[in-house]
Design an enzyme around this catalytic site. Structure first.
Site, PDB file in Angstrom:
ATOM      1  CG  HIS A   1      -2.010  -0.962   1.216  1.00  0.00           C
ATOM      2  ND1 HIS A   1      -2.375  -1.705   2.328  1.00  0.00           N
ATOM      3  CD2 HIS A   1      -2.849  -1.339   0.222  1.00  0.00           C
ATOM      4  CE1 HIS A   1      -3.393  -2.481   2.001  1.00  0.00           C
ATOM      5  NE2 HIS A   1      -3.690  -2.278   0.735  1.00  0.00           N
TER       6      HIS A   1
ATOM      7  CE1 TYR B   1       8.120   2.228   6.086  1.00  0.00           C
ATOM      8  CE2 TYR B   1       6.186   3.204   7.102  1.00  0.00           C
ATOM      9  CZ  TYR B   1       7.471   3.322   6.614  1.00  0.00           C
ATOM     10  OH  TYR B   1       8.105   4.549   6.650  1.00  0.00           O
ATOM     11  CG  HIS B   2       0.430  -2.200   4.736  1.00  0.00           C
ATOM     12  ND1 HIS B   2      -0.732  -1.475   4.566  1.00  0.00           N
ATOM     13  CD2 HIS B   2       0.829  -1.958   6.007  1.00  0.00           C
ATOM     14  CE1 HIS B   2      -1.017  -0.830   5.683  1.00  0.00           C
ATOM     15  NE2 HIS B   2      -0.076  -1.110   6.573  1.00  0.00           N
ATOM     16  CG  MET B   3       7.038  -4.488   1.789  1.00  0.00           C
ATOM     17  SD  MET B   3       7.157  -3.582   3.346  1.00  0.00           S
ATOM     18  CE  MET B   3       7.468  -1.928   2.732  1.00  0.00           C
TER      19      MET B   3
END
Length: 634
Positions: free
Chosen positions: A353, A553-555
């Site tokens: 995201h 930081y939604h890898m």
């Protein structure tokens, strides 16, 4: 005892140990951190590290983050099984407990400090056009560094997973696992037992402290025609106060929630500062039988009787799979890695995201969270004594909104933009925001330098369902080399269109009469590389979103779950790695598509469900084995 002197020394030691240098607000945190350091943070509360490991365990779990913490808790509920948890980092500290300090943990020693490869499609305001990907290198993983936002996603996310052929992953299947973890502290929400529960390990609560802007944020949403909703309930479209994984004003990390309560279980072993280098797989049988890791400068090996469980996250999991011989054949062979299983999907399908940073509104009243004003000695005392106040704020993130742009179906309740509305701005956090986001000095100074520490609020419009896909590959076969990460942000034109509409909606939101009461006005400083384009045009906004392109930081999605018929699927719906026995992946990397919102809660749900899949599998094996023995003797 001179508490101020002792506390100052302790804080300085902690900040140096964390690698975060001098914190400008340290003097104001002395009272609070002294309290936590010497009265609440009893060292016995820290999970105990196992000095002498066994040669063999039933289960070896790689990664002590949000997923691994849940899994080791659930598997050791069975006293007949034992499990070892391997984590590359160390323990949480007193500083990680203080919610407002989360940005100071970015690029510290608790962070893997990943940086993507330079790309020109986005992140042009970042140093070297590279995005800084903060990932927790600590027991509890990224739940120790994040902003604690509890968002489950949308019903349609999971129903879509199931439609891809992932039986058992529809919304009605996964909802019980969200509830299983949860200890909902809001009594109004807790009454809605269809969607919420109490008594779980993970504390979920409302913010102990909000600024006077928070209710105005909700009023602005109503003014625009949006409902005030429970975003984790029946309807996602609308606005709400954020909920947080927080307990009594402090961070409730996955380690605090799931590992501390089980530290005395004799069948639970923990090894910290243990950097896993590969999974051991017998090439003749294609069965995972152990793990190799570096601890105290030595290579060690531990064996698994039943399974190795890979929960290292969306970057480290594909890296370890490839180092172990599972991945795209051509890539592995080019690095001289023997191929155990040709799995072309490993490291592919990377999703994240992203939001547009720097959307700032200035106001005329001293009601926003400006660090030098509200983070002070009185706030520290309030934090220590009453467990609320500005230090409990999640860096000012107060309200969440889910909106549908013209590029999504308005009647589906499947929004494509999330607003994170904050009572802080990029400029009110000063140099630490710039440092955490890896923004260049030149960009920051030109756009925000003149308004540093001014009162205002920020809106971060986040694109929920990106169509751009990145990938991860190995730099070399050296396990200590970081992998190469290509985000590919904004390479699909639809992503540009959706995010541009999100920015427009954010500008309109900030200009509602509910916020104009505070003198709200958009900080319309032209961005350095966009000055040649007329302001507020579509062309200008496209230029802008390619400048301050923020990862949230939604890898995820780099070892996707799918049916056997999907050539890019890495794991099956039971999370077993295709082509290799005794190996599962349970973390954000198994997502086929990213969920609609912040992903920490979905990762813990995946771990809850994955743990149950393991239990059911091995219980059924025992039943079959016993039945075979019984039939033999009969």
């Amino acid at each position: 005892m001179d508490l101020d002197a002792t506390a100052t020394a302790a804080i300085q030691a902690n900040t140096v140990a964390l690698g975060i240098g001098k914190i400008s607000i340290v003097p104001f945190l002395i009272a609070a951190l002294t309290y936590f350091n010497y009265y609440l943070m009893d060292p016995e509360n820290q999970p105990r590290v196992t000095k002498n490991l066994l040669k063999e365990y039933d289960f070896v779990i790689i990664g002590g983050g949000s997923a691994g913490s849940v899994i080791v808790n659930r598997l050791t509920e069975n006293p007949k099984w034992n499990a070892l948890l391997l984590e590359a980092g160390g323990h949480e500290t007193e500083i990680t407990d203080v919610p407002i300090l989360s940005l100071y943990l970015h690029r510290s020693k608790l962070d893997w400090k990943y940086r993507t490869q330079p790309q020109d499609t986005a992140c042009q305001a970042m140093n070297d056009h590279r995005s800084c990907w903060t990932r927790g290198k600590v027991l509890g993983g990224s739940s120790v560094l994040n902003t604690m936002l509890y968002v489950r996603g949308n019903r349609r996310d999971y129903d879509q997973w199931e439609s891809f052929g992932n039986t058992g992953w529809g919304y009605d299947d996964v909802l019980p696992y969200f509830k299983k973890s949860q200890d909902q502290r809001n009594p109004y929400l807790a009454r809605n037992t269809k969607y919420h529960s109490t008594g779980g390990y993970l504390t979920v609560q409302d913010a102990p402290y909000n600024t006077p802007l928070a209710p105005a944020f909700l009023q602005a949403a109503e003014e625009m025609g949006y409902d005030i909703v429970d975003i984790n309930g029946e309807q996602q479209t609308g606005f709400a106060f954020f909920q947080y994984t927080m307990r009594r004003g402090t961070r409730c990390s996955a380690a605090k929630a799931f590992i501390r309560p089980i530290q005395l279980r004799p069948n639970f072993h923990l090894s910290l500062w243990s950097h896993v280098t590969r999974v051991l797989i017998d090439p003749s049988t294609k069965r995972a039988y152990g793990v190799e890791f570096i601890r105290n400068g030595r290579i060690e090996t531990v064996f698994a009787r039943k399974e190795v469980i890979l929960s290292a996250g969306a970057i480290n999991t594909p890296q370890l799979l490839m180092l172990s011989g599972i991945g795209p054949r051509n890539h592995l062979e080019s690095l001289g890695i023997p191929v155990i299983q040709d799995s072309p999907g490993v490291g592919q399908n990377l999703q994240d995201h992203i939001a547009v940073g720097g959307i700032t509104f200035l106001i005329d009243y001293e009601v926003s969270l400006v660090f030098p004003r509200l983070v002070n000695f009185n706030s520290a005392l309030r934090y220590a004594i009453t467990e609320d106040g500005p230090l409990t704020s999640s860096v000012g993130i107060e309200v969440v909104g889910f909106l549908t742009t013209k590029y999504a179906n308005q009647t589906d309740d499947w929004p494509d933009i999330e607003f994170m509305v904050t009572s802080t701005t990029v400029n009110s956090g000063g140099s630490q925001v710039k440092y955490a986001h890896c923004v260049t000095d030149a960009f920051y100074d030109e756009v925000f330098g003149e308004i540093t520490n001014r009162n205002g609020f920020g809106i971060f419009p986040m694109m929920l369902r990106p169509k751009s896909r990145g990938y991860i590959k190995l730099k070399s076969k050296d396990p200590l080399d970081y992998p190469l990460m290509y985000h590919n942000y904004l390479t699909h034109p639809d992503d540009v269109n959706v995010l541009r509409e999100g920015v427009k909606a954010a500008i309109a939101y900030g200009e509602t009469s509910s916020l104009k009461r505070f003198g709200s006005r958009f900080h319309s400083k032209p961005l350095p590389n966009c000055k040649h384009i007329p302001m507020f045009t579509d062309e200008y906004w496209e230029c802008a979103i390619r400048q301050y392109t923020m990862t949230i930081y939604h890898m995820s999605c780099t070892a996707k779950m799918g049916p056997r018929s999907d050539p890019m699927a890495v794991v099956d719906p039971s999370l077993r790695v295709y082509g290799v026995e005794g190996l599962r992946v349970i973390d954000a990397s198994i997502m086929p598509t990213i969920t609609n919102g912040n992903i920490n809660a979905p990762v813990m749900m995946i771990a809850e469900k994955g743990s149950d899949l393991i239990k059911k599998d091995w219980i059924s094996r025992n039943i079959r084995s016993n039945a075979t023995i019984s039939n033999t003797f009969n």
